[in-house]
Design a protein around this motif. Sequence first.
Motif, short mmCIF file in Angstrom:
data_model
loop_
_atom_site.label_atom_id
_atom_site.label_comp_id
_atom_site.label_asym_id
_atom_site.label_seq_id
_atom_site.Cartn_x
_atom_site.Cartn_y
_atom_site.Cartn_z
N LEU A 1 0.53 -1.21 0.12
CA LEU A 1 -0.24 -0.13 -0.34
C LEU A 1 0.63 1.25 0.21
O LEU A 1 0.54 2.12 -0.50
CB LEU A 1 -0.73 0.14 1.29
N GLY A 2 1.94 1.23 0.59
CA GLY A 2 2.66 2.12 0.77
C GLY A 2 3.09 2.54 -0.67
O GLY A 2 4.14 4.04 -1.24
N GLY A 3 3.74 1.52 -0.92
CA GLY A 3 4.63 1.87 -2.37
C GLY A 3 3.39 2.46 -3.41
O GLY A 3 3.88 3.16 -4.08
N VAL A 4 2.70 2.11 -3.51
CA VAL A 4 0.86 2.08 -4.86
C VAL A 4 0.67 3.21 -4.33
O VAL A 4 0.45 3.65 -5.10
CB VAL A 4 -0.09 0.94 -4.33
N GLY A 5 0.86 3.62 -3.08
CA GLY A 5 0.57 5.54 -2.89
C GLY A 5 1.12 6.25 -3.42
O GLY A 5 0.88 7.39 -3.72
N ALA A 6 2.52 5.86 -2.95
CA ALA A 6 3.88 6.49 -3.39
C ALA A 6 3.63 6.51 -5.42
O ALA A 6 4.16 7.80 -5.90
CB ALA A 6 5.27 5.90 -3.04
N CYS A 7 3.35 5.82 -5.98
CA CYS A 7 4.04 5.67 -7.28
C CYS A 7 2.55 6.39 -7.70
O CYS A 7 3.02 7.18 -9.07
CB CYS A 7 3.66 4.31 -7.70
N LEU A 8 1.50 6.63 -7.32
CA LEU A 8 -0.21 7.30 -7.26
C LEU A 8 0.43 8.51 -7.02
O LEU A 8 -0.18 9.38 -7.85
CB LEU A 8 -1.30 6.22 -6.92
N VAL A 9 0.74 9.15 -5.65
CA VAL A 9 0.65 10.68 -5.44
C VAL A 9 1.71 11.21 -6.43
O VAL A 9 2.24 11.08 -6.72
CB VAL A 9 1.13 10.52 -4.30
N PRO A 10 1.02 12.40 -6.82
CA PRO A 10 2.32 13.13 -8.10
C PRO A 10 3.22 14.18 -7.29
O PRO A 10 2.97 13.52 -6.40
CB PRO A 10 1.08 14.23 -8.44
N GLU A 11 3.65 14.00 -8.58
CA GLU A 11 5.30 14.19 -8.03
C GLU A 11 5.42 16.11 -6.25
O GLU A 11 6.24 15.90 -5.97
CB GLU A 11 6.44 14.71 -8.55
N GLY A 12 4.38 16.62 -6.90
CA GLY A 12 4.73 17.63 -5.97
C GLY A 12 4.06 18.01 -3.92
O GLY A 12 3.91 18.60 -3.97
N TYR A 13 3.00 15.91 -4.77
CA TYR A 13 2.88 16.40 -3.24
C TYR A 13 3.34 14.76 -2.56
O TYR A 13 3.00 15.04 -1.80
CB TYR A 13 1.02 15.44 -3.27
N SER A 14 4.57 14.83 -2.98
CA SER A 14 5.21 13.56 -2.77
C SER A 14 5.72 14.03 -0.80
O SER A 14 5.80 13.22 -0.47
CB SER A 14 6.59 13.29 -3.39
N GLY A 15 6.08 15.13 -0.90
CA GLY A 15 6.18 15.25 0.99
C GLY A 15 5.20 15.28 1.52
O GLY A 15 5.52 15.11 2.78
N GLY A 16 3.92 15.55 1.44
CA GLY A 16 3.05 16.10 1.71
C GLY A 16 2.30 14.82 2.19
O GLY A 16 1.87 14.24 3.53
N TYR A 17 3.29 13.24 1.14
CA TYR A 17 2.40 11.89 1.55
C TYR A 17 2.66 11.33 2.13
O TYR A 17 2.61 10.62 3.15
CB TYR A 17 2.02 10.94 -0.31
N ARG A 18 4.46 11.34 2.60
CA ARG A 18 5.40 11.39 2.91
C ARG A 18 5.15 11.56 4.27
O ARG A 18 5.40 10.82 5.31
CB ARG A 18 6.51 11.27 2.94
#
Length: 97
Positions: free
Chosen positions: A54-71
């Motif tokens: 789930l963490g890997g799929v979420g990291a792939c689906l989140v746009p590049e600009g929002y990756s810091g927020g996702y983390r």
Amino acid sequence: MMVIPVVILLFACVYGIAVNLHFPVLDWENEVSVVKQSASAILGGMGEAVLAILGGVGACLVPEGYSGGYRAVLCVLLLGAACLMYRKNNRIDLREL
């Protein structure tokens, strides 16, 4: 960079303790049956694998600009879940198992 692995490691440790407390194996004849064939071993491994997927799929689906927020959200959610499980684990009386 090192925050996410530390948070996942902390969550995995607390999750493993919670699973072992809910599915204890206290009457065993062989050590292998406790370590490799118990419900807690299966649920522990499957739970951590699902978390990784789930963490890997979420990291792939989140746009590049929002990756810091996702983390950041991932870290907060895992730390919150670990804290809740830790508090629940501490309330279990081991003499009643």
